[in-house]
Design a protein around this motif. Sequence first.
Motif, PDB file in Angstrom:
ATOM      1  N   ILE A  30     -21.405  -9.584 -11.961  1.00 20.98           N
ATOM      2  CA  ILE A  30     -22.105 -10.588 -12.738  1.00 20.98           C
ATOM      3  C   ILE A  30     -23.163 -11.182 -11.829  1.00 20.98           C
ATOM      4  O   ILE A  30     -22.843 -11.762 -10.796  1.00 20.98           O
ATOM      5  CB  ILE A  30     -21.148 -11.681 -13.236  1.00 20.98           C
ATOM      6  N   MET A  31     -24.413 -11.007 -12.234  1.00 24.08           N
ATOM      7  CA  MET A  31     -25.511 -11.545 -11.440  1.00 24.08           C
ATOM      8  C   MET A  31     -26.244 -12.583 -12.275  1.00 24.08           C
ATOM      9  O   MET A  31     -26.697 -12.291 -13.364  1.00 24.08           O
ATOM     10  CB  MET A  31     -26.479 -10.433 -11.036  1.00 24.08           C
ATOM     11  N   SER A  32     -26.332 -13.779 -11.760  1.00 23.74           N
ATOM     12  CA  SER A  32     -27.010 -14.844 -12.472  1.00 23.74           C
ATOM     13  C   SER A  32     -28.509 -14.728 -12.268  1.00 23.74           C
ATOM     14  O   SER A  32     -28.968 -14.365 -11.197  1.00 23.74           O
ATOM     15  CB  SER A  32     -26.522 -16.189 -11.956  1.00 23.74           C
ATOM     16  N   LEU A  33     -29.236 -15.084 -13.303  1.00 23.68           N
ATOM     17  CA  LEU A  33     -30.685 -15.088 -13.198  1.00 23.68           C
ATOM     18  C   LEU A  33     -31.211 -16.486 -12.874  1.00 23.68           C
ATOM     19  O   LEU A  33     -32.391 -16.681 -12.711  1.00 23.68           O
ATOM     20  CB  LEU A  33     -31.302 -14.577 -14.498  1.00 23.68           C
ATOM     21  N   HIS A  34     -30.312 -17.476 -12.802  1.00 26.10           N
ATOM     22  CA  HIS A  34     -30.689 -18.817 -12.386  1.00 26.10           C
ATOM     23  C   HIS A  34     -30.328 -18.990 -10.925  1.00 26.10           C
ATOM     24  O   HIS A  34     -29.468 -18.292 -10.395  1.00 26.10           O
ATOM     25  CB  HIS A  34     -29.980 -19.870 -13.234  1.00 26.10           C
ATOM     26  N   THR A  35     -30.937 -19.960 -10.268  1.00 24.61           N
ATOM     27  CA  THR A  35     -30.739 -20.092  -8.833  1.00 24.61           C
ATOM     28  C   THR A  35     -29.804 -21.218  -8.435  1.00 24.61           C
ATOM     29  O   THR A  35     -29.329 -21.224  -7.324  1.00 24.61           O
ATOM     30  CB  THR A  35     -32.091 -20.312  -8.136  1.00 24.61           C
ATOM     31  N   PHE A  36     -29.545 -22.175  -9.286  1.00 23.96           N
ATOM     32  CA  PHE A  36     -28.744 -23.315  -8.892  1.00 23.96           C
ATOM     33  C   PHE A  36     -27.619 -23.551  -9.888  1.00 23.96           C
ATOM     34  O   PHE A  36     -27.759 -23.320 -11.069  1.00 23.96           O
ATOM     35  CB  PHE A  36     -29.604 -24.573  -8.787  1.00 23.96           C
ATOM     36  N   LYS A  46     -20.632 -14.188  -3.347  1.00 29.01           N
ATOM     37  CA  LYS A  46     -19.216 -14.233  -3.009  1.00 29.01           C
ATOM     38  C   LYS A  46     -18.689 -12.873  -2.556  1.00 29.01           C
ATOM     39  O   LYS A  46     -17.632 -12.785  -1.958  1.00 29.01           O
ATOM     40  CB  LYS A  46     -18.415 -14.716  -4.209  1.00 29.01           C
ATOM     41  N   PHE A  47     -19.424 -11.814  -2.867  1.00 27.81           N
ATOM     42  CA  PHE A  47     -18.947 -10.468  -2.601  1.00 27.81           C
ATOM     43  C   PHE A  47     -20.142  -9.556  -2.374  1.00 27.81           C
ATOM     44  O   PHE A  47     -21.181  -9.728  -3.001  1.00 27.81           O
ATOM     45  CB  PHE A  47     -18.126  -9.992  -3.812  1.00 27.81           C
ATOM     46  N   MET A  48     -19.999  -8.600  -1.458  1.00 22.74           N
ATOM     47  CA  MET A  48     -21.059  -7.631  -1.204  1.00 22.74           C
ATOM     48  C   MET A  48     -20.442  -6.245  -1.139  1.00 22.74           C
ATOM     49  O   MET A  48     -19.373  -6.059  -0.573  1.00 22.74           O
ATOM     50  CB  MET A  48     -21.756  -7.951   0.119  1.00 22.74           C
ATOM     51  N   SER A  49     -21.116  -5.277  -1.749  1.00 24.47           N
ATOM     52  CA  SER A  49     -20.705  -3.884  -1.638  1.00 24.47           C
ATOM     53  C   SER A  49     -21.963  -3.032  -1.510  1.00 24.47           C
ATOM     54  O   SER A  49     -23.073  -3.521  -1.708  1.00 24.47           O
ATOM     55  CB  SER A  49     -19.878  -3.454  -2.848  1.00 24.47           C
ATOM     56  N   ARG A  50     -21.780  -1.784  -1.193  1.00 25.47           N
ATOM     57  CA  ARG A  50     -22.906  -0.850  -1.071  1.00 25.47           C
ATOM     58  C   ARG A  50     -23.050  -0.057  -2.365  1.00 25.47           C
ATOM     59  O   ARG A  50     -22.057   0.276  -3.016  1.00 25.47           O
ATOM     60  CB  ARG A  50     -22.673   0.130   0.077  1.00 25.47           C
ATOM     61  N   ALA A  51     -24.275   0.274  -2.704  1.00 25.84           N
ATOM     62  CA  ALA A  51     -24.539   1.088  -3.885  1.00 25.84           C
ATOM     63  C   ALA A  51     -24.064   2.518  -3.642  1.00 25.84           C
ATOM     64  O   ALA A  51     -24.156   3.033  -2.529  1.00 25.84           O
ATOM     65  CB  ALA A  51     -26.025   1.075  -4.198  1.00 25.84           C
ATOM     66  N   LYS A  52     -23.549   3.143  -4.679  1.00 22.25           N
ATOM     67  CA  LYS A  52     -23.073   4.528  -4.592  1.00 22.25           C
ATOM     68  C   LYS A  52     -23.996   5.496  -5.336  1.00 22.25           C
ATOM     69  O   LYS A  52     -24.175   6.626  -4.927  1.00 22.25           O
ATOM     70  CB  LYS A  52     -21.671   4.653  -5.187  1.00 22.25           C
ATOM     71  N   HIS A  53     -24.575   5.017  -6.457  1.00 23.91           N
ATOM     72  CA  HIS A  53     -25.429   5.861  -7.300  1.00 23.91           C
ATOM     73  C   HIS A  53     -26.687   5.083  -7.649  1.00 23.91           C
ATOM     74  O   HIS A  53     -26.660   3.860  -7.770  1.00 23.91           O
ATOM     75  CB  HIS A  53     -24.707   6.258  -8.586  1.00 23.91           C
ATOM     76  N   TRP A  54     -27.775   5.805  -7.862  1.00 28.81           N
ATOM     77  CA  TRP A  54     -29.031   5.171  -8.230  1.00 28.81           C
ATOM     78  C   TRP A  54     -28.981   4.702  -9.678  1.00 28.81           C
ATOM     79  O   TRP A  54     -28.535   5.429 -10.560  1.00 28.81           O
ATOM     80  CB  TRP A  54     -30.196   6.148  -8.043  1.00 28.81           C
ATOM     81  N   THR A  55     -29.405   3.486  -9.917  1.00 29.20           N
ATOM     82  CA  THR A  55     -29.628   2.948 -11.265  1.00 29.20           C
ATOM     83  C   THR A  55     -30.906   2.122 -11.215  1.00 29.20           C
ATOM     84  O   THR A  55     -31.471   1.898 -10.131  1.00 29.20           O
ATOM     85  CB  THR A  55     -28.464   2.047 -11.731  1.00 29.20           C
ATOM     86  N   GLN A 118     -27.381   4.413  -0.462  1.00 31.05           N
ATOM     87  CA  GLN A 118     -26.229   3.803   0.203  1.00 31.05           C
ATOM     88  C   GLN A 118     -26.628   2.654   1.135  1.00 31.05           C
ATOM     89  O   GLN A 118     -25.764   1.887   1.571  1.00 31.05           O
ATOM     90  CB  GLN A 118     -25.406   4.847   0.975  1.00 31.05           C
ATOM     91  N   LYS A 119     -27.897   2.483   1.402  1.00 27.33           N
ATOM     92  CA  LYS A 119     -28.370   1.377   2.234  1.00 27.33           C
ATOM     93  C   LYS A 119     -28.515   0.080   1.437  1.00 27.33           C
ATOM     94  O   LYS A 119     -28.622  -1.003   2.023  1.00 27.33           O
ATOM     95  CB  LYS A 119     -29.711   1.721   2.868  1.00 27.33           C
ATOM     96  N   VAL A 120     -28.535   0.196   0.107  1.00 24.31           N
ATOM     97  CA  VAL A 120     -28.746  -0.976  -0.757  1.00 24.31           C
ATOM     98  C   VAL A 120     -27.459  -1.778  -0.857  1.00 24.31           C
ATOM     99  O   VAL A 120     -26.382  -1.224  -1.121  1.00 24.31           O
ATOM    100  CB  VAL A 120     -29.228  -0.548  -2.159  1.00 24.31           C
ATOM    101  N   LYS A 121     -27.568  -3.070  -0.644  1.00 21.21           N
ATOM    102  CA  LYS A 121     -26.422  -3.982  -0.757  1.00 21.21           C
ATOM    103  C   LYS A 121     -26.452  -4.624  -2.140  1.00 21.21           C
ATOM    104  O   LYS A 121     -27.488  -5.099  -2.596  1.00 21.21           O
ATOM    105  CB  LYS A 121     -26.494  -5.061   0.309  1.00 21.21           C
ATOM    106  N   VAL A 122     -25.288  -4.644  -2.796  1.00 15.70           N
ATOM    107  CA  VAL A 122     -25.147  -5.245  -4.131  1.00 15.70           C
ATOM    108  C   VAL A 122     -24.295  -6.490  -3.962  1.00 15.70           C
ATOM    109  O   VAL A 122     -23.163  -6.426  -3.479  1.00 15.70           O
ATOM    110  CB  VAL A 122     -24.477  -4.257  -5.106  1.00 15.70           C
TER     111      VAL A 122
END
Length: 125
Positions: A30-36, A46-55, A118-122
């Motif tokens: 879930i990614m918010s489009l608001h900043t505050f 709160k969480f970071m993972s690496r991308a596995k596939h291109w989207t 795989q270098k992209v952080k989500v």
Amino acid sequence: MDRRCFGLNPFFRPVHTIFSCFCSSGIFYIMSLHTFGPDGMEVKPKFMSRAKHWTEEIENLYRFQQAGYRDEIEYKQIKKVDGVDRWPETGYVKKLQRRDNTFYYYSRKRECEDNDVQKVKVYAY
């Protein structure tokens, strides 16, 4: 690309009003489009993972990270802008201003090669 969000807690109280949900390897982010948040404080991931596939979302994250930002949320917090310039045909990010006030201009076409995915952080908020 599956844009449905399932299994949210019924007592979940959203911090933000607009959400963008996407699936990466079976995990819904879930990614918010608001900043505050409602109390005016900056939102931190709160969480970071690496991308596995291109989207398409990974393509845009790649562009933000090339310019020195985590994602669109951090870009909006730092640059204090409401929106980002995007290509109307693809929806990809068109132009970003770096922290040193120079600009990155991006193509209409895909720029994140398969070996860069795989270098992209989500980040999840």
